[in-house]
Design a protein around this motif. Structure first.
Motif, mmCIF file in Angstrom:
data_model
loop_
_atom_site.group_PDB
_atom_site.id
_atom_site.type_symbol
_atom_site.label_atom_id
_atom_site.label_comp_id
_atom_site.label_asym_id
_atom_site.label_seq_id
_atom_site.Cartn_x
_atom_site.Cartn_y
_atom_site.Cartn_z
ATOM 1 N N ARG A 81 0.842 -1.199 0.000
ATOM 2 C CA ARG A 81 0.000 0.000 0.000
ATOM 3 C C ARG A 81 0.882 1.256 0.000
ATOM 4 N NH1 ARG A 81 -3.847 1.076 4.872
ATOM 5 N NH2 ARG A 81 -4.607 -1.009 4.359
ATOM 6 N N GLY A 82 0.475 2.235 -0.793
ATOM 7 C CA GLY A 82 1.279 3.437 -0.968
ATOM 8 C C GLY A 82 2.167 3.400 -2.185
ATOM 9 N N LYS A 88 -3.509 4.230 -1.987
ATOM 10 C CA LYS A 88 -2.632 5.169 -1.296
ATOM 11 C C LYS A 88 -3.466 6.029 -0.359
ATOM 12 C CE LYS A 88 0.014 5.055 -5.490
ATOM 13 N NZ LYS A 88 -0.932 3.996 -5.962
ATOM 14 N N TYR A 95 -0.659 3.646 7.410
ATOM 15 C CA TYR A 95 0.498 2.862 6.979
ATOM 16 C C TYR A 95 1.181 2.159 8.155
ATOM 17 C CZ TYR A 95 -0.254 5.302 2.608
ATOM 18 O OH TYR A 95 -0.826 5.784 1.454
ATOM 19 N N ARG A 96 0.438 1.986 9.245
ATOM 20 C CA ARG A 96 0.995 1.284 10.401
ATOM 21 C C ARG A 96 1.142 -0.202 10.074
ATOM 22 N NH1 ARG A 96 -3.416 3.793 13.733
ATOM 23 N NH2 ARG A 96 -2.113 3.301 15.552
ATOM 24 N N HIS A 100 -0.545 -3.237 7.184
ATOM 25 C CA HIS A 100 0.178 -4.063 6.208
ATOM 26 C C HIS A 100 -0.079 -5.552 6.439
ATOM 27 C CE1 HIS A 100 2.347 -0.826 4.265
ATOM 28 N NE2 HIS A 100 2.641 -0.316 5.441
ATOM 29 N N GLY A 254 3.291 7.983 0.102
ATOM 30 C CA GLY A 254 2.809 6.703 0.611
ATOM 31 C C GLY A 254 3.936 5.808 1.063
ATOM 32 N N ASN A 257 5.485 7.129 4.307
ATOM 33 C CA ASN A 257 4.611 7.042 5.486
ATOM 34 C C ASN A 257 4.846 5.787 6.315
ATOM 35 O OD1 ASN A 257 3.354 9.504 5.238
ATOM 36 N ND2 ASN A 257 1.562 8.714 4.154
ATOM 37 N N ARG A 258 5.434 4.754 5.731
ATOM 38 C CA ARG A 258 5.794 3.571 6.526
ATOM 39 C C ARG A 258 6.759 3.956 7.644
ATOM 40 N NH1 ARG A 258 6.355 -0.202 9.402
ATOM 41 N NH2 ARG A 258 4.380 0.754 9.891
ATOM 42 N N ASN A 261 5.361 5.703 10.957
ATOM 43 C CA ASN A 261 4.512 4.940 11.867
ATOM 44 C C ASN A 261 5.300 4.079 12.844
ATOM 45 O OD1 ASN A 261 1.377 5.011 11.258
ATOM 46 N ND2 ASN A 261 2.452 5.339 9.329
#
Length: 342
Positions: A81-82, A88, A95-96, A100, A254, A257-258, A261
Motif C-alpha cells: 500500500r502506498g 494510497k 500505513y501502520r 500491512h 505513501g 509514510n511507513r 509509523n
C-alpha cells in the motif's frame, strides 16, 4: 504447507491482464479492507507472497517470480500500500504495521488460499515477520531478506533513532516530517533513486563506509552523500525506467509514510514485545549491507527470536538489494528452503 490453489477466485481475477514487463506473469487487483492491492502472479502450486521494501515495487521480485513458478509455486509479488497501483490512503496512520499485515492476510484470502509462505525484503522483511507473528494461522513460514528480525519492544523508536544520529540526523528521523523528504526526492525522482540504489549496492558502494548514506548533516540533503558514476551491475537503464516512472506517477508520500509509523507500531504491538516467530524461517543478507552489520545482535539472537530458523546466509560482497544483486544465489536458497517445507 499452503494448499495448492491454481485457480483464482472470481474476485481475484478482476482486472487480470498479462504483464508486458515480465512474460508469463499476470497483473491483477484484489480488494482488501483498506482498498486494493496490485499483485503480479506467476505459476501454480502453493502460494508464496513476495513483499518489497523502500523504494521499490513488485518489480524488485522480477527474478524470483519465474524461478519460483518454475519450481512449482504460485508466486505473487505485491505493490505494498502506498506504492504502484495499490491504494494510497491519505492518512499517515493508515500505513501502520497492523494495516500491512491486514493487507497481506486479505490478499491471501482474495487469491482463494487459506495459507501462504511470506517472503520480504527491506521494509518487506519486518512486514513479512510481523505477518507471521500476528497471523500464524495464515502465514506458515517466513523468509526475511536484508533486514533481520527483531521482536517488537525496546525503547521508543524515534528516541532511539535520535540517539543514533548524534550530531547528524539518522535517515529515519529525516523521513519523519511529512513533505520534507518528498521535497528533496520528487524534483528528480530518477536521479535520487539512482543515487540510493548505487550507494547501497555491493559493487559500487565505498568499501570503507557502507553506512554513511544513512546520516544527514544539519542543513544538508540525504542525496548530498550519494555516489556518482557507473550504475551497479544489477541495475539497467530499463530498470530505472520502471522504478522512476512509478514514483513519478505516485509520488513518494505513501512509501515514506511507513517510516512515519514506527512509534505507532511500537504502541500497537505492545502485547507482542519480545515475541519470537515460531514458524519455519530463513534469513538471507549481504555482508556489505548496513542492515546486517548494525543489526548483528539481532542475528545472534535468532536461536531465541526465530526458533524455527533453517539457516542464516550472509552473501559475501553483497549489498542491500540482495535479490536483485544476486538473483541466482537467492533463488537457489529460496527454492531449496521452500522444497524443504513440502
Amino acid at each position: 504447507m499452503p494448499e495448492h490453489t491454481p485457480v483464482p477466485t472470481p474476485s481475484a481475477d478482476r482486472a487480470a491482464r498479462p504483464s508486458t514487463l515480465l512474460p508469463g506473469a499476470v497483473h491483477r487487483l484484489v480488494e482488501v479492507p483498506g482498498g486494493r492491492i496490485h499483485c503480479v502472479e506467476q505459476g501454480t502450486g502453493p502460494l508464496v507472497l513476495l513483499v518489497h521494501g523502500f523504494p521499490e515495487s513488485w518489480y524488485s521480485w522480477r527474478h524470483q517470480l519465474p524461478a519460483l513458478a518454475a519450481a512449482g509455486y504460485r508466486a505473487v509479488a505485491i505493490d505494498v500500500r502506498g506504492y504502484g497501483r495499490s491504494s494510497k490512503p491519505v492518512a499517515v496512520d493508515a500505513y501502520r504495521m497492523l494495516a500491512h499485515v491486514a493487507d497481506n492476510t486479505a490478499v491471501v484470502r482474495a487469491l482463494g488460499a487459506e495459507t501462504a509462505i511470506v517472503v520480504g525484503h527491506d521494509w518487506g522483511s519486518p512486514i513479512a515477520a510481523h505477518s507471521a507473528l500476528l497471523r500464524p494461522d495464515v502465514f506458515t513460514a517466513a523468509a526475511l531478506l536484508s533486514v533481520p528480525y527483531a521482536p517488537p519492544g525496546g525503547p521508543r523508536p524515534t528516541d532511539a533513532f535520535t540517539r543514533i544520529g548524534g550530531d547528524e540526523e539518522f535517515y529515519v528521523s529525516y523521513f519523519q516530517t511529512p513533505g520534507r523528504a518528498e521535497a528533496e526526492i520528487e524534483p528528480d525522482v530518477r536521479g535520487w533513486l539512482t543515487g540510493l540504489y548505487t550507494g547501497l549496492s555491493g559493487d559500487t558502494l565505498a568499501p570503507a563506509d557502507h553506512s554513511g548514506l544513512f546520516f544527514v548533516p544539519k542543513g544538508a540533503r540525504m542525496a548530498d552523500r550519494f555516489p556518482t558514476g557507473r550504475l551497479p551491475g544489477w541495475l539497467e537503464e530499463r530498470d530505472l525506467d520502471v522504478y522512476s516512472a512509478e514514483f513519478e506517477r505516485t509520488g513518494l508520500t505513501g512509501a515514506l509514510n511507513r517510516y512515519r509509523n514506527v512509534d505507532r507500531d511500537w504502541e500497537d504491538l505492545t502485547a507482542w514485545h519480545g515475541a519470537s516467530v515460531a514458524q519455519p524461517s530463513l534469513f538471507i543478507g549481504g555482508t556489505l549491507d548496513a542492515s546486517t552489520t548494525w543489526m548483528s545482535d539481532a542475528i545472534d539472537a535468532y536461536p531465541r527470536t526465530l526458533p524455527g530458523l533453517s539457516a542464516a546466509h550472509l552473501l559475501e560482497g553483497c549489498g542491500h538489494w540482495i535479490q536483485q544483486e544476486r538473483p541466482a544465489e537467492v533463488n537457489t536458497l529460496l527454492t531449496d528452503w521452500l522444497h524443504d517445507r513440502r
